[in-house]
Structures are given as structure tokens and as C-alpha cells.
Write a protein that holds these residues in place. Structure first.
Motif, mmCIF file in Angstrom:
data_model
loop_
_atom_site.group_PDB
_atom_site.id
_atom_site.type_symbol
_atom_site.label_atom_id
_atom_site.label_comp_id
_atom_site.label_asym_id
_atom_site.label_seq_id
_atom_site.Cartn_x
_atom_site.Cartn_y
_atom_site.Cartn_z
ATOM 1 N N CYS A 126 69.631 -63.969 -23.232
ATOM 2 C CA CYS A 126 68.436 -64.677 -23.704
ATOM 3 C C CYS A 126 67.783 -63.903 -24.863
ATOM 4 O O CYS A 126 67.498 -62.712 -24.740
ATOM 5 C CB CYS A 126 67.459 -64.837 -22.543
ATOM 6 S SG CYS A 126 65.811 -65.352 -23.038
ATOM 7 N N PHE A 162 64.710 -64.015 -26.039
ATOM 8 C CA PHE A 162 63.386 -63.447 -25.795
ATOM 9 C C PHE A 162 63.445 -62.323 -24.753
ATOM 10 O O PHE A 162 62.645 -61.383 -24.815
ATOM 11 C CB PHE A 162 62.376 -64.542 -25.432
ATOM 12 C CG PHE A 162 61.972 -65.398 -26.622
ATOM 13 C CD1 PHE A 162 62.403 -65.108 -27.916
ATOM 14 C CD2 PHE A 162 61.138 -66.496 -26.443
ATOM 15 C CE1 PHE A 162 62.022 -65.888 -29.014
ATOM 16 C CE2 PHE A 162 60.742 -67.286 -27.529
ATOM 17 C CZ PHE A 162 61.187 -66.981 -28.812
ATOM 18 N N CYS A 163 64.388 -62.357 -23.811
ATOM 19 C CA CYS A 163 64.594 -61.193 -22.933
ATOM 20 C C CYS A 163 65.022 -59.992 -23.770
ATOM 21 O O CYS A 163 64.589 -58.858 -23.495
ATOM 22 C CB CYS A 163 65.635 -61.495 -21.857
ATOM 23 S SG CYS A 163 65.048 -62.540 -20.514
ATOM 24 N N HIS A 167 62.259 -63.806 -16.909
ATOM 25 C CA HIS A 167 62.913 -64.963 -17.519
ATOM 26 C C HIS A 167 62.618 -66.231 -16.720
ATOM 27 O O HIS A 167 63.267 -66.504 -15.714
ATOM 28 C CB HIS A 167 64.423 -64.739 -17.614
ATOM 29 C CG HIS A 167 65.135 -65.861 -18.288
ATOM 30 N ND1 HIS A 167 65.221 -65.977 -19.655
ATOM 31 C CD2 HIS A 167 65.764 -66.953 -17.785
ATOM 32 C CE1 HIS A 167 65.873 -67.082 -19.962
ATOM 33 N NE2 HIS A 167 66.215 -67.693 -18.839
ATOM 34 N N HIS A 201 63.379 -69.570 -22.899
ATOM 35 C CA HIS A 201 62.580 -68.579 -22.171
ATOM 36 C C HIS A 201 61.156 -69.026 -22.466
ATOM 37 O O HIS A 201 60.761 -69.053 -23.645
ATOM 38 C CB HIS A 201 62.881 -67.173 -22.699
ATOM 39 C CG HIS A 201 62.108 -66.064 -22.051
ATOM 40 N ND1 HIS A 201 62.701 -64.903 -21.592
ATOM 41 C CD2 HIS A 201 60.774 -65.909 -21.809
ATOM 42 C CE1 HIS A 201 61.776 -64.089 -21.095
ATOM 43 N NE2 HIS A 201 60.585 -64.678 -21.215
HETATM 44 ZN ZN ZN Z 1 64.682 -64.698 -21.163
#
Ligand code: ZN
Ligand code: AMP
Length: 119
Positions: free
Chosen positions: A7, A9-10, A49, A104
Motif C-alpha cells: 500500500c 500510504f502504508c 491500513h 488506504h
Molecule cells: Zn495502507
């Protein structure tokens, strides 16, 4: 904490992808949108998440409440003009038909003098 290694944004939360940080605490992270539509445009995300607001459950109520209270504080910190002549817009695109591209959950906070590029 639940994270997804694939991901975007993770990866931003983990510092694997650089971002212009606006705010960070144990649960939340905020950073400038890379493609701003307005003079002020940043994103607030939970570090965990959660794919979108569609997956929010009562277990997330406190987290979501903290996120919401942070919005006006960070908006002023980032330079939006005060309510009522200034203000900001809060948006969370949810799912394909909601226009979501990054899965996310993120809340867009946009503000500043008009005209804006979009919105
Ligand atoms: Zn994420
Ligand atoms: P949406 O999922 O449609 O709400 O939009 C995702 C948002 O993430 C867009 O406004 C993008 O400009 C923004 N975005 C995508 N990649 C990055 C990144 N690496 N850093 C900051 N913002 C990003």
C-alpha cells in the motif's frame, strides 16, 4: 497494527516513500497531497491500513473522532483562513464510484483563497 506492504500510504507512514509531513502521532499521519487542487491541500490518514470509510466499524469510532477533531486544527496550522470567511473542504473518496484511487482511507483537507484548480 495492521499494515499492507503493497500500500502506497502504508509505505509513506513507514517512511519508505518520502512525504511532506504535516502531523504525526501514534495513530494518525498527515502530509501534503503531491498534486494539490487548492492553495492548502493535505491528507489525513490513520496509520493502520483501513481501505476506505466503507470498512469503518464501531471499533474505529474513537480513531475517527480524533481524526475529525484534528482537521480544523491542522487546517489552520497549514494556513487556511479562519471560519467563516476562510474555511476548508473535507472530502473522503470511497470506492471506485466514489472516485477513490488510493485504497488506504484518507481525508482530503483543502482550503485557501479561491480560485482553486479543482473543486
Ligand atoms: Zn495502507
Ligand atoms: P483519491 O484516492 O482519489 O482520494 O486520491 C488520492 C490522492 O493521493 C490524490 O489527490 C493524489 O494526488 C494523492 N497522492 C498520490 N500519491 C501521493 C504521494 N506519493 N504523496 C502525496 N500524495 C499522493
Amino acid at each position: 497494527m495492521h499494515t499492507d506492504p503493497n500500500c502506497l500510504f502504508c509505505k509513506i507512514v513507514a517512511g519508505k516513500i518520502p512525504s511532506k509531513k504535516v502531523y504525526e502521532d501514534e495513530e494518525l499521519f498527515a502530509f501534503h497531497d503531491i498534486n494539490p487542487w487548492a492553495p492548502v491541500h493535505f491528507l489525513i490518514i490513520p496509520k493502520m491500513h483501513i481501505p476506505s470509510l466503507a470498512q469503518a466499524t464501531p471499533d474505529h469510532a474513537a480513531l475517527l473522532g480524533r481524526m475529525m477533531v484534528l482537521v480544523p486544527q491542522l487546517a489552520l496550522q497549514e494556513g487556511v483562513n479562519p471560519y467563516p470567511n476562510g474555511g476548508f473542504r473535507l472530502v473522503t473518496n470511497t470506492g471506485e464510484e466514489g472516485g477513490q484511487e488510493v485504497h488506504h482511507m484518507h481525508w482530503h483537507v483543502m482550503g485557501g483563497p479561491r480560485p482553486w484548480l479543482r473543486g
